[in-house]
Design an enzyme around this catalytic site. Structure first.
Site, PDB file in Angstrom:
ATOM      1  CE1 TYR A  91       4.841   8.569   4.081  1.00 43.14           C
ATOM      2  CE2 TYR A  91       5.307   7.140   5.936  1.00 43.14           C
ATOM      3  CZ  TYR A  91       5.315   8.385   5.363  1.00 43.14           C
ATOM      4  OH  TYR A  91       5.802   9.461   6.066  1.00 43.14           O
ATOM      5  N   GLY A 109      10.892  -2.714   5.546  1.00 46.90           N
ATOM      6  CA  GLY A 109      10.126  -3.965   5.512  1.00 46.90           C
ATOM      7  C   GLY A 109       9.692  -4.282   4.086  1.00 46.90           C
ATOM      8  CG  HIS A 110       6.776  -1.783   2.178  1.00 49.41           C
ATOM      9  ND1 HIS A 110       6.689  -0.595   2.869  1.00 49.41           N
ATOM     10  CD2 HIS A 110       5.548  -2.358   2.290  1.00 49.41           C
ATOM     11  CE1 HIS A 110       5.469  -0.448   3.366  1.00 49.41           C
ATOM     12  NE2 HIS A 110       4.757  -1.517   3.035  1.00 49.41           N
ATOM     13  NE  ARG A 135      -3.075   1.389   9.383  1.00 48.61           N
ATOM     14  CZ  ARG A 135      -3.395   0.372   8.587  1.00 48.61           C
ATOM     15  NH1 ARG A 135      -2.663  -0.725   8.584  1.00 48.61           N
ATOM     16  NH2 ARG A 135      -4.438   0.457   7.783  1.00 48.61           N
ATOM     17  CG  ASP A 180       0.625  -7.300   7.510  1.00 50.02           C
ATOM     18  OD1 ASP A 180      -0.239  -6.642   8.086  1.00 50.02           O
ATOM     19  OD2 ASP A 180       1.659  -6.780   7.040  1.00 50.02           O
ATOM     20  CG  MET A 230      -1.900  -1.197   1.177  1.00 50.81           C
ATOM     21  SD  MET A 230      -3.398  -0.935   2.112  1.00 50.81           S
ATOM     22  CE  MET A 230      -2.747  -0.720   3.752  1.00 50.81           C
ATOM     23  CG  MET A 257      10.793  -0.981  10.144  1.00 51.97           C
ATOM     24  SD  MET A 257      11.890  -0.674   8.759  1.00 51.97           S
ATOM     25  CE  MET A 257      13.387  -0.342   9.656  1.00 51.97           C
ATOM     26  N   GLY A 293       5.017 -10.237   3.840  1.00 60.06           N
ATOM     27  CA  GLY A 293       5.779 -10.112   5.079  1.00 60.06           C
ATOM     28  C   GLY A 293       5.133 -10.894   6.220  1.00 60.06           C
TER      29      GLY A 293
HETATM   30  P1  AMP Z   1       1.455  -2.920   3.468  1.00 57.18           P
HETATM   31  O1  AMP Z   1       1.977  -1.831   2.580  1.00 57.18           O
HETATM   32  O2  AMP Z   1       1.434  -2.539   4.905  1.00 57.18           O
HETATM   33  O3  AMP Z   1       0.171  -3.523   2.960  1.00 57.18           O
HETATM   34  O4  AMP Z   1       2.531  -4.092   3.394  1.00 57.18           O
HETATM   35  C1  AMP Z   1       2.900  -4.663   2.154  1.00 57.18           C
HETATM   36  C2  AMP Z   1       3.707  -5.911   2.417  1.00 57.18           C
HETATM   37  O5  AMP Z   1       4.872  -5.569   3.171  1.00 57.18           O
HETATM   38  C3  AMP Z   1       2.943  -6.949   3.240  1.00 57.18           C
HETATM   39  O6  AMP Z   1       3.226  -8.247   2.741  1.00 57.18           O
HETATM   40  C4  AMP Z   1       3.506  -6.762   4.619  1.00 57.18           C
HETATM   41  O7  AMP Z   1       3.439  -7.906   5.429  1.00 57.18           O
HETATM   42  C5  AMP Z   1       4.954  -6.406   4.301  1.00 57.18           C
HETATM   43  N1  AMP Z   1       5.549  -5.694   5.435  1.00 57.18           N
HETATM   44  C6  AMP Z   1       5.069  -4.589   6.056  1.00 57.18           C
HETATM   45  N2  AMP Z   1       5.850  -4.265   7.113  1.00 57.18           N
HETATM   46  C7  AMP Z   1       6.839  -5.195   7.157  1.00 57.18           C
HETATM   47  C8  AMP Z   1       7.946  -5.412   8.026  1.00 57.18           C
HETATM   48  N3  AMP Z   1       8.206  -4.611   9.056  1.00 57.18           N
HETATM   49  N4  AMP Z   1       8.757  -6.466   7.762  1.00 57.18           N
HETATM   50  C9  AMP Z   1       8.508  -7.297   6.720  1.00 57.18           C
HETATM   51  N5  AMP Z   1       7.474  -7.139   5.872  1.00 57.18           N
HETATM   52  C10 AMP Z   1       6.652  -6.109   6.073  1.00 57.18           C
END
Ligand code: AMP
Length: 282
Positions: free
Chosen positions: A32, A36-37, A188, A151, A30, A185, A148
């Site tokens: 930002y 992690g991403h 949010r 989640d 999503m 990380m 990741g």
């Molecule tokens: P999001 O943008 O929050 O939907 O996350 C996109 C992807 O990045 C999802 O598969 C998350 O699990 C992964 N992700 C987010 N934060 C982390 C993190 N701290 N470490 C590893 N993967 C992450």
């Protein structure tokens, strides 16, 4: 690196890559973007010939009182970060492009796997996630897709969906990337004020303490969870949403710790809801 906002443009690129016999890795996000991403993007770049990252704040996975409207965005920063990792395409569609007027098809997993943990506190969330990931898999046709462990429930659900719907991509789950002080990380985290940022360490510290307890021989899930709840209650501005100890693959509640278990937390600080988890194998 190319930035594509429309489905036909993306499909043309994918067709060309497939025709050239290249393998495709895919990282749905999503935006930002943080480390992690980027860890997912780097894994994809290392393991595939061509990497697509999507940036789409998916409205159908947000509840009515959630943070859809204020979800953080940084197009310029995201582009530079993705490019620095060797990503080939950023797919950044509009809501209209993904869900044109009259859109009506949803994909849903039934049963306990979506009805507990975040699925319980965010009704409809996983229906939105599974629907958008299905659409994105159809568009990108990846050989491997990266998610990741942050989640954890989402990773379990997507892995199961891909298996049960006989989808092609191999679903790869990558480790949680943390700040040096332990906070997982998350896009949010930017919502947290100084006091909340400090208090938020209670998630990771409770999980690390629980892990240490299990490694020291504790096998009673109730006692492990009681320790976590106590820590969180001691942090006055933390509001516990759930603390659960479940089987890491089936997400069924565990009483006696055995095999691979997942300890998962959701805690609110003011209006900001954070999740974290740790997997422990004994
Ligand atoms: P999001 O943008 O929050 O939907 O996350 C996109 C992807 O990045 C999802 O598969 C998350 O699990 C992964 N992700 C987010 N934060 C982390 C993190 N701290 N470490 C590893 N993967 C992450």
């Amino acid at each position: 690196m190319r930035v594509i906002d429309n489905i036909s443009g993306l499909k043309a690129i994918i067709r060309a890559q497939k025709a050239a016999g290249r393998t495709i890795g895919f990282v749905p996000t999503m935006g930002y973007l943080h480390e992690g991403h980027l860890s997912l993007a780097r894994a994809s770049v290392a393991e595939n010939d061509f990497t697509v990252i999507s940036i789409f704040v998916n409205p159908i996975q947000f509840g009515v009182n959630e943070d859809l409207d204020k979800y953080p965005r940084d197009f310029a920063g995201d582009t530079a970060k993705a490019e620095s990792c060797g990503v080939d395409v950023i797919f950044m569609p509009s809501v209209q492009e993904m869900y044109p007027a009259g859109y009506s098809t949803y994909v849903e997993l039934s049963g306990e796997i979506t009805g507990k943990l975040c699925g319980k506190s965010r009704p409809g969330h996983f229906r939105g996630v599974v629907t958008v990931v299905t659409k994105l898999f159809n568009l990108v046709e990846p050989d491997k897709a990266y998610f990741g462990q942050k989640d954890a429930q989402q990773a379990v659900i997507i892995t199961r969906m891909a298996r049960e719907l006989n989808m092609n991509p191999e679903v790869v789950t990558c480790p949680i990337i943390r700040e040096p002080d332990g906070l997982a990380m998350s896009s949010r985290n930017v919502y947290l004020n100084t006091e909340e940022r400090k208090a938020a360490l209670v998630l990771s510290s409770s999980l690390f303490q629980a892990e240490a307890g299990i490694r020291a021989g504790e096998r009673n899930a109730e006692r492990i969870l009681a320790g976590i709840v106590k820590n969180i209650k001691e942090e006055s501005i933390a509001q516990l949403e759930y603390a659960s100890l479940v089987n890491a693959e089936t997400l069924e509640d565990v009483k006696l710790i055995k095999g691979k278990v997942l300890i998962a937390l959701a805690v609110k600080f003011g209006r900001t809801r954070l999740i974290d988890n740790i997997a422990v194998e004994v």
